[in-house]
Design a protein around this motif. Structure first.
Motif, PDB file in Angstrom:
ATOM      1  N   VAL A  71       0.844  -1.195   0.000  1.00  0.00           N
ATOM      2  CA  VAL A  71       0.000   0.000   0.000  1.00  0.00           C
ATOM      3  C   VAL A  71       0.878   1.243   0.000  1.00  0.00           C
ATOM      4  O   VAL A  71       2.051   1.193   0.370  1.00  0.00           O
ATOM      5  CB  VAL A  71      -0.956   0.029   1.217  1.00  0.00           C
ATOM      6  N   GLU A  72       0.276   2.363  -0.423  1.00  0.00           N
ATOM      7  CA  GLU A  72       0.947   3.665  -0.438  1.00  0.00           C
ATOM      8  C   GLU A  72       2.198   3.640  -1.320  1.00  0.00           C
ATOM      9  O   GLU A  72       3.204   4.285  -1.019  1.00  0.00           O
ATOM     10  CB  GLU A  72       1.288   4.098   0.995  1.00  0.00           C
ATOM     11  N   THR A  73       2.136   2.890  -2.419  1.00  0.00           N
ATOM     12  CA  THR A  73       3.243   2.831  -3.364  1.00  0.00           C
ATOM     13  C   THR A  73       3.036   3.855  -4.479  1.00  0.00           C
ATOM     14  O   THR A  73       2.006   4.527  -4.538  1.00  0.00           O
ATOM     15  CB  THR A  73       3.360   1.431  -3.981  1.00  0.00           C
ATOM     16  N   ASP A  74       3.995   3.922  -5.395  1.00  0.00           N
ATOM     17  CA  ASP A  74       3.856   4.840  -6.533  1.00  0.00           C
ATOM     18  C   ASP A  74       3.264   4.141  -7.759  1.00  0.00           C
ATOM     19  O   ASP A  74       3.274   4.697  -8.855  1.00  0.00           O
ATOM     20  CB  ASP A  74       5.199   5.483  -6.886  1.00  0.00           C
ATOM     21  N   VAL A  75       2.724   2.936  -7.563  1.00  0.00           N
ATOM     22  CA  VAL A  75       2.126   2.171  -8.654  1.00  0.00           C
ATOM     23  C   VAL A  75       0.605   2.174  -8.474  1.00  0.00           C
ATOM     24  O   VAL A  75       0.101   1.929  -7.373  1.00  0.00           O
ATOM     25  CB  VAL A  75       2.653   0.725  -8.682  1.00  0.00           C
ATOM     26  N   MET A  76      -0.112   2.426  -9.555  1.00  0.00           N
ATOM     27  CA  MET A  76      -1.547   2.626  -9.488  1.00  0.00           C
ATOM     28  C   MET A  76      -2.357   1.370  -9.803  1.00  0.00           C
ATOM     29  O   MET A  76      -1.892   0.443 -10.458  1.00  0.00           O
ATOM     30  CB  MET A  76      -1.968   3.724 -10.477  1.00  0.00           C
ATOM     31  N   GLY A  77      -3.604   1.386  -9.339  1.00  0.00           N
ATOM     32  CA  GLY A  77      -4.607   0.424  -9.756  1.00  0.00           C
ATOM     33  C   GLY A  77      -5.526   1.070 -10.769  1.00  0.00           C
ATOM     34  O   GLY A  77      -5.172   2.056 -11.418  1.00  0.00           O
ATOM     35  N   GLY A  78      -6.745   0.560 -10.896  1.00  0.00           N
ATOM     36  CA  GLY A  78      -7.659   1.038 -11.917  1.00  0.00           C
ATOM     37  C   GLY A  78      -8.227   2.422 -11.681  1.00  0.00           C
ATOM     38  O   GLY A  78      -8.709   3.072 -12.613  1.00  0.00           O
ATOM     39  N   MET A  79      -8.183   2.900 -10.422  1.00  0.00           N
ATOM     40  CA  MET A  79      -8.738   4.221 -10.094  1.00  0.00           C
ATOM     41  C   MET A  79      -7.725   5.088  -9.354  1.00  0.00           C
ATOM     42  O   MET A  79      -8.117   6.057  -8.694  1.00  0.00           O
ATOM     43  CB  MET A  79      -9.995   4.044  -9.240  1.00  0.00           C
ATOM     44  N   ALA A  85       6.053  -8.986  -1.971  1.00  0.00           N
ATOM     45  CA  ALA A  85       5.393  -7.744  -1.572  1.00  0.00           C
ATOM     46  C   ALA A  85       6.397  -6.792  -0.933  1.00  0.00           C
ATOM     47  O   ALA A  85       6.383  -5.578  -1.206  1.00  0.00           O
ATOM     48  CB  ALA A  85       4.257  -8.048  -0.600  1.00  0.00           C
ATOM     49  N   VAL A  86       7.294  -7.326  -0.115  1.00  0.00           N
ATOM     50  CA  VAL A  86       8.316  -6.498   0.520  1.00  0.00           C
ATOM     51  C   VAL A  86       9.245  -5.899  -0.530  1.00  0.00           C
ATOM     52  O   VAL A  86       9.556  -4.699  -0.497  1.00  0.00           O
ATOM     53  CB  VAL A  86       9.113  -7.320   1.547  1.00  0.00           C
ATOM     54  N   ARG A  87       9.685  -6.715  -1.480  1.00  0.00           N
ATOM     55  CA  ARG A  87      10.569  -6.198  -2.541  1.00  0.00           C
ATOM     56  C   ARG A  87       9.855  -5.138  -3.376  1.00  0.00           C
ATOM     57  O   ARG A  87      10.471  -4.176  -3.834  1.00  0.00           O
ATOM     58  CB  ARG A  87      11.055  -7.346  -3.424  1.00  0.00           C
ATOM     59  N   PHE A  88       8.560  -5.336  -3.576  1.00  0.00           N
ATOM     60  CA  PHE A  88       7.777  -4.357  -4.338  1.00  0.00           C
ATOM     61  C   PHE A  88       7.817  -2.990  -3.641  1.00  0.00           C
ATOM     62  O   PHE A  88       8.015  -1.956  -4.281  1.00  0.00           O
ATOM     63  CB  PHE A  88       6.341  -4.848  -4.474  1.00  0.00           C
ATOM     64  N   THR A  89       7.631  -2.985  -2.310  1.00  0.00           N
ATOM     65  CA  THR A  89       7.664  -1.706  -1.584  1.00  0.00           C
ATOM     66  C   THR A  89       9.069  -1.127  -1.527  1.00  0.00           C
ATOM     67  O   THR A  89       9.234   0.091  -1.483  1.00  0.00           O
ATOM     68  CB  THR A  89       7.118  -1.872  -0.161  1.00  0.00           C
ATOM     69  N   GLU A  90      10.088  -1.981  -1.550  1.00  0.00           N
ATOM     70  CA  GLU A  90      11.457  -1.468  -1.575  1.00  0.00           C
ATOM     71  C   GLU A  90      11.749  -0.732  -2.879  1.00  0.00           C
ATOM     72  O   GLU A  90      12.534   0.226  -2.899  1.00  0.00           O
ATOM     73  CB  GLU A  90      12.443  -2.620  -1.390  1.00  0.00           C
ATOM     74  N   THR A  91      11.087  -1.159  -3.956  1.00  0.00           N
ATOM     75  CA  THR A  91      11.268  -0.523  -5.260  1.00  0.00           C
ATOM     76  C   THR A  91      10.321   0.654  -5.461  1.00  0.00           C
ATOM     77  O   THR A  91      10.712   1.690  -6.011  1.00  0.00           O
ATOM     78  CB  THR A  91      11.053  -1.541  -6.391  1.00  0.00           C
TER      79      THR A  91
END
Length: 209
Positions: free
Chosen positions: A157-165, A178-184
């Motif tokens: 959550v609160e990442t710079d990657v968006m969903g549909g809205m 998920a952890v690596r995703f937030t690290e990036t």
């Protein structure tokens, strides 16, 4: 995602998980405790409109979701739903923070009981994010085997990657992914039980900032 070949991509390749044994269900929280087998996720292809906002599933990127209810027959906010036996107790969504969870919270408040909640599991698919677009966005797969039990997943959550809205919850069955995703991409990881109205409203408001 059908991006042009000259786009630079941020990629994370993973083989689709084998599903020979089916999807294990360990439903908790707002889900029912029935001993009957939980219904399996269905394909959300075919231009199905979102039950919460009416937007077509698969067209706008980001995680999708579907919720089965024990006795309640959910209705789309924009009008009557499909009248088939397979989908009589099912609602589907093209976004989680702006669709599935607000709808589901309202249904539970009205006394509905969920027998299964499924969301896109990005640990099950190959996904790519165009690096040189204005807004980074996750893909929106609709096949049944891209969904997993929402209660078993870890969410970025609160990442710079968006969903549909806009900003959304990005689910993974592999916590380390998920952890690596937030690290990036920034943000933090949470579990299903951490998702409540306060969090969802905060995510919704962040699109306005």
């Amino acid at each position: 995602m059908g991006c042009e070949s000259d786009h630079r991509l941020i990629s994370r390749r993973r083989a689709v998980h084998a599903l020979g044994a089916g999807i294990a269900m360990g439903l908790t929280g707002c889900l029912g405790s029935s001993t009957e087998a939980a219904p399996k996720p269905i394909a959300l292809s075919g231009q199905k409109p979102d039950y919460y906002g009416g937007m077509v599933i698969g067209d706008h990127g980001g995680p999708n979701g579907q919720v089965f209810y024990a006795d309640a027959q959910p209705e789309p906010r924009q009008g009557p739903g499909e009248d088939t036996e397979e989908t009589a107790h099912l609602a589907w969504f093209h976004t989680l923070a702006h669709g599935l969870f607000p709808y589901h919270f309202d249904m539970v408040d009205d006394g509905a009981e969920a027998t299964a909640v499924y969301v896109t599991d990005y640990s099950r698919i190959d996904w790519e994010i165009p690096e040189n677009t204005e807004r980074k966005k996750m893909p929106a797969p609709t096949a049944p085997d891209t969904f997993a039990d929402a209660t078993d997943l870890t969410y970025a959550v609160e990442t710079d990657v968006m969903g549909g809205m806009g900003p959304d919850l990005i689910p993974f069955s592999e916590t380390d992914e998920a952890v690596r995703f937030t690290e990036t991409h920034g943000g933090q990881t949470i579990e299903y039980d951490d998702i409540d109205r306060v969090l969802v409203e905060r995510i919704q408001m962040s699109r306005m900032e």
